[in-house]
Design a protein around this motif. Structure first.
Motif, PDB file in Angstrom:
ATOM      1  N   THR A 173       0.957  -1.239   0.041  1.00 12.42           N
ATOM      2  CA  THR A 173      -0.028  -0.131  -0.132  1.00 12.42           C
ATOM      3  C   THR A 173       0.781   1.166  -0.017  1.00 12.42           C
ATOM      4  O   THR A 173       0.545   2.167  -0.292  1.00 12.42           O
ATOM      5  N   ASP A 174       2.074   1.136   0.356  1.00  7.63           N
ATOM      6  CA  ASP A 174       3.135   2.278   0.493  1.00  7.63           C
ATOM      7  C   ASP A 174       3.414   2.785  -0.894  1.00  7.63           C
ATOM      8  O   ASP A 174       4.192   2.111  -1.882  1.00  7.63           O
ATOM      9  N   ILE A 175       3.255   3.878  -1.351  1.00 11.83           N
ATOM     10  CA  ILE A 175       3.510   4.430  -2.867  1.00 11.83           C
ATOM     11  C   ILE A 175       5.150   4.485  -2.882  1.00 11.83           C
ATOM     12  O   ILE A 175       5.470   4.194  -4.008  1.00 11.83           O
ATOM     13  N   GLY A 176       5.811   4.008  -1.927  1.00 11.37           N
ATOM     14  CA  GLY A 176       7.266   4.223  -2.156  1.00 11.37           C
ATOM     15  C   GLY A 176       7.804   2.859  -2.792  1.00 11.37           C
ATOM     16  O   GLY A 176       8.750   2.944  -3.470  1.00 11.37           O
ATOM     17  N   VAL A 177       7.051   1.907  -2.775  1.00  8.32           N
ATOM     18  CA  VAL A 177       7.453   0.747  -3.502  1.00  8.32           C
ATOM     19  C   VAL A 177       7.473   0.753  -4.858  1.00  8.32           C
ATOM     20  O   VAL A 177       7.968  -0.181  -5.551  1.00  8.32           O
ATOM     21  N   LEU A 178       6.819   1.861  -5.570  1.00  5.77           N
ATOM     22  CA  LEU A 178       6.928   2.166  -6.842  1.00  5.77           C
ATOM     23  C   LEU A 178       8.159   2.658  -7.286  1.00  5.77           C
ATOM     24  O   LEU A 178       8.162   2.975  -8.542  1.00  5.77           O
ATOM     25  N   ALA A 179       8.893   3.138  -6.482  1.00  6.39           N
ATOM     26  CA  ALA A 179       9.976   4.084  -6.938  1.00  6.39           C
ATOM     27  C   ALA A 179      10.995   3.365  -7.934  1.00  6.39           C
ATOM     28  O   ALA A 179      11.207   4.073  -9.168  1.00  6.39           O
ATOM     29  N   SER A 180      11.397   2.109  -7.622  1.00  7.54           N
ATOM     30  CA  SER A 180      12.363   1.650  -8.635  1.00  7.54           C
ATOM     31  C   SER A 180      11.275   1.376 -10.124  1.00  7.54           C
ATOM     32  O   SER A 180      12.267   1.545 -10.920  1.00  7.54           O
ATOM     33  N   ALA A 181      10.163   0.987  -9.924  1.00  6.77           N
ATOM     34  CA  ALA A 181       9.327   0.759 -11.237  1.00  6.77           C
ATOM     35  C   ALA A 181       9.478   2.025 -12.308  1.00  6.77           C
ATOM     36  O   ALA A 181       9.661   1.990 -13.422  1.00  6.77           O
ATOM     37  N   LEU A 209      -3.259   1.040  -4.430  1.00 14.11           N
ATOM     38  CA  LEU A 209      -1.674   1.457  -5.010  1.00 14.11           C
ATOM     39  C   LEU A 209      -1.992   1.445  -6.569  1.00 14.11           C
ATOM     40  O   LEU A 209      -1.356   2.305  -7.201  1.00 14.11           O
ATOM     41  N   ALA A 210      -2.946   0.847  -7.198  1.00 14.82           N
ATOM     42  CA  ALA A 210      -2.987   0.971  -8.767  1.00 14.82           C
ATOM     43  C   ALA A 210      -3.505   2.438  -9.012  1.00 14.82           C
ATOM     44  O   ALA A 210      -3.250   3.028  -9.950  1.00 14.82           O
ATOM     45  N   ARG A 211      -4.448   2.817  -8.022  1.00 14.40           N
ATOM     46  CA  ARG A 211      -4.899   4.479  -8.284  1.00 14.40           C
ATOM     47  C   ARG A 211      -3.757   5.388  -8.232  1.00 14.40           C
ATOM     48  O   ARG A 211      -3.544   6.277  -8.893  1.00 14.40           O
ATOM     49  N   GLU A 212      -2.967   5.035  -7.335  1.00 17.77           N
ATOM     50  CA  GLU A 212      -1.692   5.860  -7.034  1.00 17.77           C
ATOM     51  C   GLU A 212      -0.783   5.759  -8.344  1.00 17.77           C
ATOM     52  O   GLU A 212      -0.296   6.941  -8.882  1.00 17.77           O
ATOM     53  N   PHE A 213      -0.486   4.579  -8.961  1.00 18.67           N
ATOM     54  CA  PHE A 213       0.170   4.259  -9.974  1.00 18.67           C
ATOM     55  C   PHE A 213      -0.423   5.081 -11.126  1.00 18.67           C
ATOM     56  O   PHE A 213       0.181   5.900 -11.988  1.00 18.67           O
ATOM     57  N   MET A 214      -1.731   4.958 -11.359  1.00 20.65           N
ATOM     58  CA  MET A 214      -2.286   5.546 -12.589  1.00 20.65           C
ATOM     59  C   MET A 214      -2.129   7.055 -12.663  1.00 20.65           C
ATOM     60  O   MET A 214      -2.237   7.693 -13.556  1.00 20.65           O
ATOM     61  N   ALA A 215      -2.303   7.675 -11.489  1.00 20.24           N
ATOM     62  CA  ALA A 215      -2.074   9.199 -11.190  1.00 20.24           C
ATOM     63  C   ALA A 215      -0.810   9.411 -11.603  1.00 20.24           C
ATOM     64  O   ALA A 215      -0.445  10.520 -12.381  1.00 20.24           O
ATOM     65  N   MET A 216       0.321   8.830 -11.132  1.00 18.49           N
ATOM     66  CA  MET A 216       1.597   9.032 -11.555  1.00 18.49           C
ATOM     67  C   MET A 216       1.810   8.755 -13.053  1.00 18.49           C
ATOM     68  O   MET A 216       2.664   9.847 -13.474  1.00 18.49           O
ATOM     69  N   GLN A 217       1.414   7.889 -13.456  1.00 20.67           N
ATOM     70  CA  GLN A 217       1.438   7.635 -14.984  1.00 20.67           C
ATOM     71  C   GLN A 217       0.803   8.710 -15.910  1.00 20.67           C
ATOM     72  O   GLN A 217       1.119   9.249 -16.736  1.00 20.67           O
TER      73      GLN A 217
END
Length: 384
Positions: A173-181, A209-217
């Motif tokens: 759930t932590d957005i920080g896990v997306l950093a490397s990706a 987490l998917a919503r967080e990623f889609m916003a970043m993308q």
């Protein structure tokens, strides 16, 4: 080609581990008393040992059967029901290899390429996209992703597909896990742009987490497609509602299908993807995947095929995609096997991101005897 005069018999079979430099494929061949040989591929079930055991049992049961009577040959598979999903996937993959070999024999016996046995007016140029994963050789750095993507586009492939989410899992759930990706993706986008990149998420995301990623993308640009984003255990209704939040995203999926009934439920349900991409190795039957493709098109899906595979499976996938005139490119395993085109006779007909179907009977290629001699290991065989 599911019936006909009985004038041909299966006399023996072989299952071969084709351990070529950079990858390993598992092949199955059926030989006949008319010197026609059919090939299939049974790679990637998740449990090769079980799949090989099932394939050996299935092939042995077909000795003396007429390979042109495909429905009769496949009865052994039709009787297998009520199994655990993991076991069913191995059995389906094993019988899919059998089915491929039977169709290859039938097309050769008719002196037709497989695509013309399926339909008279197939597309003979099948566009390809590059799966980058195996060509990275476990180098998961951002630079490696970018370099491989750039190489694929320069080689003429329509787009490249990346799998950058190593650190992500459904419980994260932590957005920080997306950093490397995101570092990997940013490097790829800098190299080739976002519009020529698809991502395969392998069902790693929960909805938060998917919503967080889609916003970043969204801040970086539109992708070619997003494949299998959400945790596979989520209800179809949840997946459908999530996708409605992102109407401009092209969603792809279907690689995990192992039977036509589940395929139809997907196509008739709220999680239906925009791009339908089953795998010919795991959803048993050339006719099955052909019919599912036609059904998917009626539901408004564009068609592709999941295919991180060797030359044999790629050939079958290209023939079927050509026959149904698939709207989207076919997956091709890019950069993993050096001199891949030379592993077959004739050479695998891939040039500048296009698979060129020919009038050669059957799937049009066979593994070269020289490559089988050098890289093949006989795992099982049987004969009269």
């Amino acid at each position: 080609m599911t019936g006909g005069k009985r004038f041909m018999n299966i006399t023996n079979f072989k299952i071969i581990q084709w351990k070529v430099p950079g990858d390993t494929f598992i092949l199955l061949c059926l030989n006949t008393d008319t010197n026609i040989t059919g090939w299939g591929e049974i790679t990637g079930s998740g449990n090769d040992a079980n799949t090989i055991a099932f394939a050996e049992k299935a092939a042995r049961s077909l000795i003396n059967f007429n390979p042109l009577e495909i429905d009769s040959c496949m009865l052994g598979y039709e009787f297998l029901t009520g199994l655990l999903h993991s076991e069913q996937r191995c059995i389906t993959t094993a019988w899919s290899g059998i089915n491929q070999a039977l169709w290859d024999i039938s097309a050769k016996a008719s002196s037709l390429p497989l695509h013309r046995l399926l339909i008279a007016d197939a597309n003979t140029k099948v566009s390809l996209y590059a799966n980058l994963n195996r060509g990275l050789f476990n180098d998961r750095s951002a630079d490696a992703f970018a370099s491989n993507a750039e190489g694929a586009i320069e080689a003429g492939f329509s787009f490249a597909k990346a799998t950058p989410f190593d650190e992500v899992g459904p419980v994260c759930t932590d957005i920080g896990v997306l950093a490397s990706a995101m570092d990997r993706l940013q490097a790829i986008y800098t190299a080739v742009g976002t519009e020529r990149i698809a991502i395969d998420c392998h069902w790693r995301f929960n909805t938060r987490l998917a919503r967080e990623f889609m916003a970043m993308q969204a801040e970086l640009g539109s992708l070619y497609w997003v494949e299998d984003l959400l945790d596979v255990s989520l209800p179809a209704e949840t997946i459908g509602l999530f996708r409605e939040e992102f109407p401009d995203t092209k969603w792809a999926g279907g690689e995990d299908l192992i039977d036509p009934e589940t395929g139809e439920r997907l196509l008739n349900g709220p999680a239906r993807p925009d791009v339908f991409m089953p795998d010919i190795k795991h959803i048993c039957g050339i006719n099955v995947i052909f019919d599912l493709f036609l059904s998917a098109r009626k539901h408004g899906c564009a068609l592709s095929a999941h295919n991180p595979s060797g030359p044999v499976s790629t050939a079958f996938s290209a023939h079927v995609c050509g026959a149904v005139k698939a709207e989207e490119p076919l997956e091709f395993c890019f950069g993993a096997v050096e001199s891949r085109t030379t592993l077959t006779i004739p050479n695998e007909p891939v040039e500048r991101g296009i698979y060129h179907l020919t009038d050669e009977p059957g799937i049009g290629i066979i593994p070269s005897p020289a490559s089988l001699e050098e890289f093949g290991v006989l795992l099982a065989e049987g004969r009269i």
